[in-house]
Enzyme design. Structure first.
Site, PDB file in Angstrom:
ATOM      1  N   HIS A   5       0.408  -1.509  -0.326  1.00  0.00           N
ATOM      2  CA  HIS A   5      -0.138  -0.163  -0.038  1.00  0.00           C
ATOM      3  C   HIS A   5       1.134   1.599  -0.143  1.00  0.00           C
ATOM      4  O   HIS A   5       1.620   1.576   1.223  1.00  0.00           O
ATOM      5  CB  HIS A   5      -0.908  -0.140   1.231  1.00  0.00           C
ATOM      6  CG  HIS A   5      -1.922   1.310   1.779  1.00  0.00           C
ATOM      7  ND1 HIS A   5      -2.222   2.201   2.429  1.00  0.00           N
ATOM      8  CD2 HIS A   5      -3.110   1.688   0.844  1.00  0.00           C
ATOM      9  CE1 HIS A   5      -2.546   2.900   2.472  1.00  0.00           C
ATOM     10  NE2 HIS A   5      -3.332   2.634   1.213  1.00  0.00           N
ATOM     11  N   HIS A  47      -0.688  10.861  -2.738  1.00  0.00           N
ATOM     12  CA  HIS A  47      -1.648  10.613  -2.259  1.00  0.00           C
ATOM     13  C   HIS A  47      -2.901  11.887  -1.703  1.00  0.00           C
ATOM     14  O   HIS A  47      -3.608  12.346  -2.425  1.00  0.00           O
ATOM     15  CB  HIS A  47      -1.586   9.815  -0.633  1.00  0.00           C
ATOM     16  CG  HIS A  47      -2.769   9.523  -0.580  1.00  0.00           C
ATOM     17  ND1 HIS A  47      -3.346  10.110   0.769  1.00  0.00           N
ATOM     18  CD2 HIS A  47      -3.777   8.204  -0.167  1.00  0.00           C
ATOM     19  CE1 HIS A  47      -4.481   9.736   1.231  1.00  0.00           C
ATOM     20  NE2 HIS A  47      -4.302   8.636   0.189  1.00  0.00           N
TER      21      HIS A  47
HETATM   22  O1  G3P Z   1      -6.761   1.300  -2.423  1.00  0.00           O
HETATM   23  C1  G3P Z   1      -6.789   1.358  -1.417  1.00  0.00           C
HETATM   24  C2  G3P Z   1      -6.545   2.304  -0.421  1.00  0.00           C
HETATM   25  O2  G3P Z   1      -5.498   2.981  -1.463  1.00  0.00           O
HETATM   26  C3  G3P Z   1      -7.853   3.277  -0.537  1.00  0.00           C
HETATM   27  O3  G3P Z   1      -7.388   4.391   0.670  1.00  0.00           O
HETATM   28  O4  G3P Z   1      -6.766   6.129   1.204  1.00  0.00           O
HETATM   29  O5  G3P Z   1      -4.397   4.832   1.016  1.00  0.00           O
HETATM   30  O6  G3P Z   1      -5.654   6.361  -1.053  1.00  0.00           O
HETATM   31  P1  G3P Z   1      -6.180   5.405   0.010  1.00  0.00           P
HETATM   32 CA    CA Z   2      -4.478   4.489  -2.097  1.00  0.00          CA
END
Ligand code: G3P
Ligand code: CA
Length: 242
Positions: A5, A47
């Protein structure tokens, strides 16, 4: 399937080449990353809407051109060991990932769907020969519809937040998505089975403890997003590598 992630963002600054290289070293099956547009229409990896948290600049991403974006330090906020880490440009990331690892590219930010942004993204991916190595996702389902309108085959993963099951299933079928990405609080026994019957995979975000991984693995999900891609192997969680 273990998906790093924002890269291995538990041990390196999120959405940077250090985090992506670490994800490969820790044997993640896929890297998840977030993309946004610069003022002059280039796709970069970031992000937040604002540059404040990870680059220390009190400005929205969309007001800076690529040339300025390249001067930012996206690593010092995490640790001084990563100072000088650059904001990756998607084009460079695709070159790096080719023949190495597949990418889940999450499209963030406000996009003019009447403009060229989605088309330019698809062209960049295609120019790198990465159409089969990417999975495009977004919480903004209008963006995914625009993707599908321009490309009938590129893999789409539907990102779900609070929407009801009937609504996201309908949308996933409409988009011909290959996967549905659910928050962990929505995971229930029987749900993966139901989604599998519709020929889609179930991926769950974001699991950073072994307890959460075990709970979700036990209901039969296909994979999960984690900041610590080596945690399952370290602790010998019986996850099936695909
Ligand atoms: O794609 C899963 C996750 O990345 C979504 O949440 O806020 O980490 O982009 P975020
Ligand atoms: Ca994400």
């Amino acid at each position: 399937m273990i998906i790093a992630h924002r890269g291995a963002s538990g041990v390196a600054p999120e959405n940077t080449f250090s985090a992506f290289e670490k994800a490969v070293a820790l044997k993640a099956n896929m890297i998840e990353l977030d993309i946004q547009l610069t003022r002059d229409g280039h796709w970069i990896v970031m992000h937040d809407d604002s540059l404040k948290r990870t680059c220390g600049v009190r400005k929205p991403v969309r007001v800076l051109p690529l040339s300025k974006m390249k001067t930012l330090d996206a690593g010092s906020w995490f640790s001084k060991d990563f100072s000088g880490e650059k904001v990756p440009v998607l084009d460079d990331l695709l070159s790096w990932a080719k023949n190495k690892i597949s990418l889940n590219i999450e499209i963030k930010g406000k996009i003019n769907l009447k403009g060229k942004a989605v088309g330019s993204l698809l062209k960049t991916i295609s120019d790198h020969g990465m159409k089969k190595e990417v999975l495009l996702s977004s919480f903004n389902w209008n963006i995914l519809r625009a993707v599908r309108n321009l490309d009938r085959n590129i893999p789409i993963g539907l990102l779900v937040n609070r929407e009801l099951r009937s609504r996201y299933i309908k949308e996933a079928l409409h988009l011909e998505a290959v996967s549905i990405h659910l928050p962990k609080h929505k995971m229930r026994k029987g749900l993966p089975e139901m989604i599998h019957a519709l020929k889609m995979r179930v991926l769950v975000y974001t699991l950073n403890s072994l307890e959460e991984m075990e709970r979700c693995a036990s209901v039969g999900i296909d994979g999960f997003f984690t900041n610590y891609p080596d945690l399952p192997t370290q602790k010998k969680l019986p996850v099936k590598k695909v």
